[in-house]
Design a protein around this motif. Structure first.
Motif, PDB file in Angstrom:
ATOM      1  N   PRO A  11       7.481 -27.810 -32.997  1.00  0.00           N
ATOM      2  CA  PRO A  11       7.798 -26.687 -32.147  1.00  0.00           C
ATOM      3  C   PRO A  11       6.890 -25.541 -32.386  1.00  0.00           C
ATOM      4  O   PRO A  11       6.513 -24.783 -31.411  1.00  0.00           O
ATOM      5  CB  PRO A  11       9.186 -26.353 -32.794  1.00  0.00           C
ATOM      6  N   ALA A  12       6.256 -25.275 -33.648  1.00  0.00           N
ATOM      7  CA  ALA A  12       5.415 -24.031 -33.818  1.00  0.00           C
ATOM      8  C   ALA A  12       4.049 -24.291 -32.970  1.00  0.00           C
ATOM      9  O   ALA A  12       3.649 -23.166 -32.365  1.00  0.00           O
ATOM     10  CB  ALA A  12       4.974 -24.114 -35.312  1.00  0.00           C
ATOM     11  N   LYS A  13       3.588 -25.502 -32.839  1.00  0.00           N
ATOM     12  CA  LYS A  13       2.325 -25.485 -31.896  1.00  0.00           C
ATOM     13  C   LYS A  13       2.621 -25.369 -30.581  1.00  0.00           C
ATOM     14  O   LYS A  13       1.807 -24.733 -29.797  1.00  0.00           O
ATOM     15  CB  LYS A  13       1.757 -26.917 -32.371  1.00  0.00           C
ATOM     16  N   ALA A  14       3.856 -26.050 -30.044  1.00  0.00           N
ATOM     17  CA  ALA A  14       4.310 -25.818 -28.842  1.00  0.00           C
ATOM     18  C   ALA A  14       4.384 -24.421 -28.250  1.00  0.00           C
ATOM     19  O   ALA A  14       3.974 -24.068 -27.340  1.00  0.00           O
ATOM     20  CB  ALA A  14       5.493 -26.823 -28.485  1.00  0.00           C
ATOM     21  N   ALA A  15       5.137 -23.523 -29.087  1.00  0.00           N
ATOM     22  CA  ALA A  15       5.414 -22.456 -28.793  1.00  0.00           C
ATOM     23  C   ALA A  15       3.915 -21.344 -28.716  1.00  0.00           C
ATOM     24  O   ALA A  15       4.025 -20.455 -28.074  1.00  0.00           O
ATOM     25  CB  ALA A  15       6.404 -21.717 -29.820  1.00  0.00           C
ATOM     26  N   ALA A  16       3.095 -21.919 -29.863  1.00  0.00           N
ATOM     27  CA  ALA A  16       1.853 -21.077 -29.820  1.00  0.00           C
ATOM     28  C   ALA A  16       1.144 -21.277 -28.409  1.00  0.00           C
ATOM     29  O   ALA A  16       0.337 -20.293 -28.084  1.00  0.00           O
ATOM     30  CB  ALA A  16       1.031 -21.286 -30.711  1.00  0.00           C
ATOM     31  N   THR A  17       1.169 -22.218 -27.719  1.00  0.00           N
ATOM     32  CA  THR A  17       0.344 -22.526 -26.363  1.00  0.00           C
ATOM     33  C   THR A  17       1.165 -22.240 -25.257  1.00  0.00           C
ATOM     34  O   THR A  17       0.564 -22.286 -24.192  1.00  0.00           O
ATOM     35  CB  THR A  17       0.134 -23.927 -26.665  1.00  0.00           C
ATOM     36  N   PRO A  20       1.940 -16.009 -23.628  1.00  0.00           N
ATOM     37  CA  PRO A  20       0.644 -15.271 -23.383  1.00  0.00           C
ATOM     38  C   PRO A  20       0.084 -15.044 -24.842  1.00  0.00           C
ATOM     39  O   PRO A  20       0.718 -15.155 -26.045  1.00  0.00           O
ATOM     40  CB  PRO A  20       1.326 -13.889 -22.997  1.00  0.00           C
ATOM     41  N   TYR A  21      -1.108 -14.691 -24.738  1.00  0.00           N
ATOM     42  CA  TYR A  21      -2.018 -14.412 -25.908  1.00  0.00           C
ATOM     43  C   TYR A  21      -1.634 -13.221 -26.500  1.00  0.00           C
ATOM     44  O   TYR A  21      -1.147 -12.294 -26.126  1.00  0.00           O
ATOM     45  CB  TYR A  21      -3.519 -14.086 -25.646  1.00  0.00           C
ATOM     46  N   ASP A  22      -2.022 -12.940 -28.019  1.00  0.00           N
ATOM     47  CA  ASP A  22      -1.878 -11.778 -28.754  1.00  0.00           C
ATOM     48  C   ASP A  22      -3.144 -11.196 -28.269  1.00  0.00           C
ATOM     49  O   ASP A  22      -4.243 -11.557 -28.109  1.00  0.00           O
ATOM     50  CB  ASP A  22      -2.031 -12.237 -30.259  1.00  0.00           C
ATOM     51  N   VAL A  23      -2.857  -9.823 -28.178  1.00  0.00           N
ATOM     52  CA  VAL A  23      -3.916  -8.763 -27.641  1.00  0.00           C
ATOM     53  C   VAL A  23      -5.065  -8.790 -28.470  1.00  0.00           C
ATOM     54  O   VAL A  23      -6.433  -9.059 -27.842  1.00  0.00           O
ATOM     55  CB  VAL A  23      -3.393  -7.297 -27.342  1.00  0.00           C
ATOM     56  N   ILE A  24      -4.895  -8.453 -29.950  1.00  0.00           N
ATOM     57  CA  ILE A  24      -5.804  -8.621 -30.705  1.00  0.00           C
ATOM     58  C   ILE A  24      -6.823  -9.826 -30.725  1.00  0.00           C
ATOM     59  O   ILE A  24      -7.800  -9.832 -30.899  1.00  0.00           O
ATOM     60  CB  ILE A  24      -5.515  -7.725 -32.264  1.00  0.00           C
ATOM     61  N   TYR A  25      -6.141 -11.056 -30.957  1.00  0.00           N
ATOM     62  CA  TYR A  25      -6.598 -12.273 -31.023  1.00  0.00           C
ATOM     63  C   TYR A  25      -7.437 -12.598 -29.892  1.00  0.00           C
ATOM     64  O   TYR A  25      -8.898 -12.897 -29.688  1.00  0.00           O
ATOM     65  CB  TYR A  25      -5.662 -13.436 -31.246  1.00  0.00           C
ATOM     66  N   PHE A  26      -6.835 -12.244 -28.684  1.00  0.00           N
ATOM     67  CA  PHE A  26      -7.928 -12.411 -27.377  1.00  0.00           C
ATOM     68  C   PHE A  26      -9.046 -11.506 -27.437  1.00  0.00           C
ATOM     69  O   PHE A  26     -10.209 -12.166 -26.850  1.00  0.00           O
ATOM     70  CB  PHE A  26      -6.963 -12.373 -26.396  1.00  0.00           C
ATOM     71  N   ALA A  27      -8.881 -10.329 -27.607  1.00  0.00           N
ATOM     72  CA  ALA A  27     -10.023  -9.527 -27.758  1.00  0.00           C
ATOM     73  C   ALA A  27     -11.256  -9.792 -28.591  1.00  0.00           C
ATOM     74  O   ALA A  27     -12.432 -10.056 -28.258  1.00  0.00           O
ATOM     75  CB  ALA A  27      -9.648  -8.010 -28.229  1.00  0.00           C
ATOM     76  N   ILE A  40      -6.002  -8.030 -19.088  1.00  0.00           N
ATOM     77  CA  ILE A  40      -6.123  -9.435 -18.667  1.00  0.00           C
ATOM     78  C   ILE A  40      -4.803 -10.010 -18.854  1.00  0.00           C
ATOM     79  O   ILE A  40      -4.282 -10.701 -18.059  1.00  0.00           O
ATOM     80  CB  ILE A  40      -7.318  -9.986 -19.356  1.00  0.00           C
ATOM     81  N   ILE A  41      -4.255 -10.166 -20.061  1.00  0.00           N
ATOM     82  CA  ILE A  41      -3.061 -10.452 -20.343  1.00  0.00           C
ATOM     83  C   ILE A  41      -2.074 -10.000 -19.586  1.00  0.00           C
ATOM     84  O   ILE A  41      -1.145 -10.965 -19.229  1.00  0.00           O
ATOM     85  CB  ILE A  41      -2.880 -10.384 -21.895  1.00  0.00           C
ATOM     86  N   GLY A  45      -0.352 -13.080 -17.843  1.00  0.00           N
ATOM     87  CA  GLY A  45       0.613 -13.635 -18.270  1.00  0.00           C
ATOM     88  C   GLY A  45       0.462 -14.893 -19.244  1.00  0.00           C
ATOM     89  O   GLY A  45      -0.569 -14.573 -20.098  1.00  0.00           O
ATOM     90  N   ALA A  46       1.225 -15.874 -19.067  1.00  0.00           N
ATOM     91  CA  ALA A  46       1.121 -17.153 -20.059  1.00  0.00           C
ATOM     92  C   ALA A  46       0.186 -17.897 -19.503  1.00  0.00           C
ATOM     93  O   ALA A  46      -0.052 -18.909 -20.057  1.00  0.00           O
ATOM     94  CB  ALA A  46       2.539 -17.560 -20.178  1.00  0.00           C
ATOM     95  N   ASN A  47      -0.586 -17.962 -18.327  1.00  0.00           N
ATOM     96  CA  ASN A  47      -1.548 -18.652 -17.977  1.00  0.00           C
ATOM     97  C   ASN A  47      -2.845 -18.493 -18.615  1.00  0.00           C
ATOM     98  O   ASN A  47      -3.670 -17.670 -18.314  1.00  0.00           O
ATOM     99  CB  ASN A  47      -1.806 -18.235 -16.455  1.00  0.00           C
ATOM    100  N   ARG A  48      -2.916 -19.362 -19.758  1.00  0.00           N
ATOM    101  CA  ARG A  48      -4.049 -19.021 -20.748  1.00  0.00           C
ATOM    102  C   ARG A  48      -5.403 -19.481 -19.990  1.00  0.00           C
ATOM    103  O   ARG A  48      -6.396 -19.061 -20.504  1.00  0.00           O
ATOM    104  CB  ARG A  48      -3.817 -19.677 -22.086  1.00  0.00           C
ATOM    105  N   LYS A  49      -5.151 -20.446 -19.094  1.00  0.00           N
ATOM    106  CA  LYS A  49      -6.530 -20.886 -18.882  1.00  0.00           C
ATOM    107  C   LYS A  49      -7.187 -19.820 -17.859  1.00  0.00           C
ATOM    108  O   LYS A  49      -8.372 -19.517 -18.055  1.00  0.00           O
ATOM    109  CB  LYS A  49      -6.561 -22.253 -17.865  1.00  0.00           C
ATOM    110  N   GLU A  50      -6.367 -19.173 -17.080  1.00  0.00           N
ATOM    111  CA  GLU A  50      -6.862 -17.880 -16.097  1.00  0.00           C
ATOM    112  C   GLU A  50      -7.346 -16.736 -17.032  1.00  0.00           C
ATOM    113  O   GLU A  50      -8.508 -15.969 -16.569  1.00  0.00           O
ATOM    114  CB  GLU A  50      -5.972 -17.591 -14.905  1.00  0.00           C
ATOM    115  N   ALA A  51      -6.686 -16.696 -18.155  1.00  0.00           N
ATOM    116  CA  ALA A  51      -6.748 -15.465 -18.991  1.00  0.00           C
ATOM    117  C   ALA A  51      -8.147 -15.763 -19.556  1.00  0.00           C
ATOM    118  O   ALA A  51      -9.122 -15.002 -19.822  1.00  0.00           O
ATOM    119  CB  ALA A  51      -5.796 -15.200 -19.970  1.00  0.00           C
TER     120      ALA A  51
END
Length: 60
Positions: A11-17, A20-27, A40-41, A45-51
């Motif tokens: 569940p932890a891996k599924a929830a993480a993907t 949406p991204y965390d702002v600091i991690y994404f930056a 961007i986030i 939103g939760a569309n990581r591919k487009e982000a």
């Protein structure tokens, strides 16, 4: 009873993907400002591919 770990979903891996991204991690990942990452986030939103695509376009 077998101990088949291949069929179990962690569940932890599924929830993480899924979310949406965390702002600091994404930056940090795309080497952009926190403000740009937040924009961007919010837009994608939760569309990581487009982000990720948008993050790569800004970081160039």
């Amino acid at each position: 009873m077998t101990n088949d770990k291949a069929n179990k979903v962690q569940p932890a891996k599924a929830a993480a993907t899924d979310g949406p991204y965390d702002v600091i991690y994404f930056a940090k990942k795309h080497r952009i400002s926190n403000e740009d990452a937040r924009t961007i986030i919010e837009k994608h939103g939760a569309n990581r591919k487009e982000a990720d695509k948008a993050g790569r376009r800004i970081s160039v």
